[in-house]
Design a protein around this motif. Structure first.
Motif, short mmCIF file in Angstrom:
data_model
loop_
_atom_site.label_atom_id
_atom_site.label_comp_id
_atom_site.label_asym_id
_atom_site.label_seq_id
_atom_site.Cartn_x
_atom_site.Cartn_y
_atom_site.Cartn_z
N ASN A 93 -2.55 -4.84 0.12
CA ASN A 93 -3.54 -5.29 -0.85
C ASN A 93 -3.91 -4.18 -1.84
N LEU A 94 -4.00 -2.95 -1.35
CA LEU A 94 -4.32 -1.84 -2.23
C LEU A 94 -3.23 -1.63 -3.29
N VAL A 95 -1.97 -1.66 -2.85
CA VAL A 95 -0.87 -1.47 -3.81
C VAL A 95 -0.84 -2.59 -4.83
N LYS A 96 -1.07 -3.82 -4.36
CA LYS A 96 -1.11 -4.96 -5.28
C LYS A 96 -2.24 -4.81 -6.28
N ASN A 97 -3.40 -4.33 -5.83
CA ASN A 97 -4.54 -4.12 -6.73
C ASN A 97 -4.22 -3.07 -7.80
N LYS A 101 -4.13 -3.55 -11.84
CA LYS A 101 -4.85 -2.70 -12.79
C LYS A 101 -3.92 -2.21 -13.89
N PHE A 102 -2.70 -1.88 -13.51
CA PHE A 102 -1.72 -1.39 -14.48
C PHE A 102 -1.12 -2.53 -15.31
N GLU A 103 -1.35 -3.78 -14.86
CA GLU A 103 -0.72 -4.96 -15.46
C GLU A 103 0.80 -4.84 -15.41
N ILE A 104 1.29 -4.48 -14.22
CA ILE A 104 2.72 -4.33 -13.97
C ILE A 104 3.10 -5.26 -12.82
N PRO A 105 4.13 -6.08 -12.97
CA PRO A 105 4.51 -7.01 -11.89
C PRO A 105 5.14 -6.28 -10.71
#
Length: 318
Positions: A93-97, A101-105
């Motif tokens: 979840n942290l990595v996905k968050n 934030k970076f707006e990177i898929p």
């Protein structure tokens, strides 16, 4: 294979009912910022790949480029960028968050799909009928950070794993600076696909001291000290050490590596187990911590049967 001129020391013996069943050899080097204080085994300055011990050094670019301030990264998010995490939900979840934030898929991650290290997380995926993704890879936080640096600097994201990419050139320059490396040493690809550097063990220790004992990188130090479970996770050696001490930072790396920093004394040591046995690495690292009186971490040195009958001992030769 070890260089024929090196002389590793015997560090661990497994004694099962009077017979020596296992012996593990390796090196220990302890330093302050200026000197080598103690050395066990003669590595002859042979270079070893940093593997995941590079992650905190790589994460220094978060501060250098202001990635933390630009995207308001939390301590937990900084921690997962420097982690070899166990792929549990808290890590994923942290990595996905961060990527959000970076707006990177997520599809931009080049670390590859990987089963979680955590057995509990593996069982959860199986029970839920889900397949592991690149987010479960223990290096996904580092790769997310690298993508963020590419976005911040307007660097190409499609080949950020290439040694000639400006990101990887910046990583090399920073690692050499922190580790006080003056010579060129071999570079190859790590398990997750990005370049990984090699150097003598004492330089790795110097790099950790220059990172974690510098006011400039206090956010990274606090990320480790305040969020040890993010750094590793379930049954991970570095998490155990940080959780059961006051001022210690620890980071494991593949192929038998572990670095420990006493941030109060500004001393650090590295353990390298030649056969990469993770259990031997943990016993040597923890026993050295206890012998130095940096902490008092409990490990059972008993060899037992399934009925908890003691039939031998694990002995460290420190």
């Amino acid at each position: 294979m070890m260089n024929k001129n090196t002389q590793p020391a015997k560090l661990v013996i497994y004694n099962r009912d009077g017979l020596i069943e296992e012996e593990h050899f390796g090196y220990v080097i302890r330093c302050d910022k200026m000197h080598v204080i103690e050395q066990i085994g003669d590595d002859k300055n042979y270079p070893f790949y940093l593997r995941s011990c590079a992650k905190p050094l790589q994460a220094s670019l978060i501060i250098d480029y202001g990635l933390d301030e630009k995207f308001n990264l939390t301590e937990e998010e900084i921690a997962v960028c420097a982690a070899s995490h166990a792929g549990e939900k808290i890590h994923v979840n942290l990595v996905k968050n961060i990527l959000d934030k970076f707006e990177i898929p997520v599809s931009k991650l080049k670390c590859g799909e990987h089963q979680p290290i955590s057995r509990t997380a593996q069982d959860e995926l199986l029970t839920e009928g889900h397949n592991p993704t690149s987010l479960h890879n223990n290096c996904s936080g580092k790769h997310a950070m690298m993508l963020g640096l590419c976005k911040l600097n307007d660097w190409d994201m499609d080949n950020y794993d290439n040694i000639h990419h400006p990101l990887q050139q910046a990583v090399k320059k920073k690692i050499y600076e922190l580790c006080e490396v003056k010579n060129e040493y071999p570079i190859t690809k790590d398990g997750c696909g990005v370049p990984i550097h090699s150097m003598p063990l004492k330089n790795i220790v110097k790099g950790y001291l220059n990172l974690f004992c510098s006011p400039k990188y206090e956010k990274i130090k606090n990320a480790f000290l305040n969020h040890p479970y993010i750094i590793g996770g379930e049954n991970r050696t570095d998490t155990k050490i940080i959780e059961n001490s006051k001022n210690l930072i620890a980071k494991v790396g593949a192929s038998g590596l572990c670095v420990v920093v006493n941030t109060e004394l500004e001393e650090a040591f590295i353990v390298k187990i030649c056969d990469a046995d993770m259990k031997a690495r943990e016993f040597v690292t923890v026993d050295l911590i206890n012998n130095l009186r940096w902490a008092n971490i409990k490990l059972s040195h008993n060899i037992e049967t399934n009925q908890n009958e003691k039939i031998g001992d694990i002995i460290t030769l420190l």
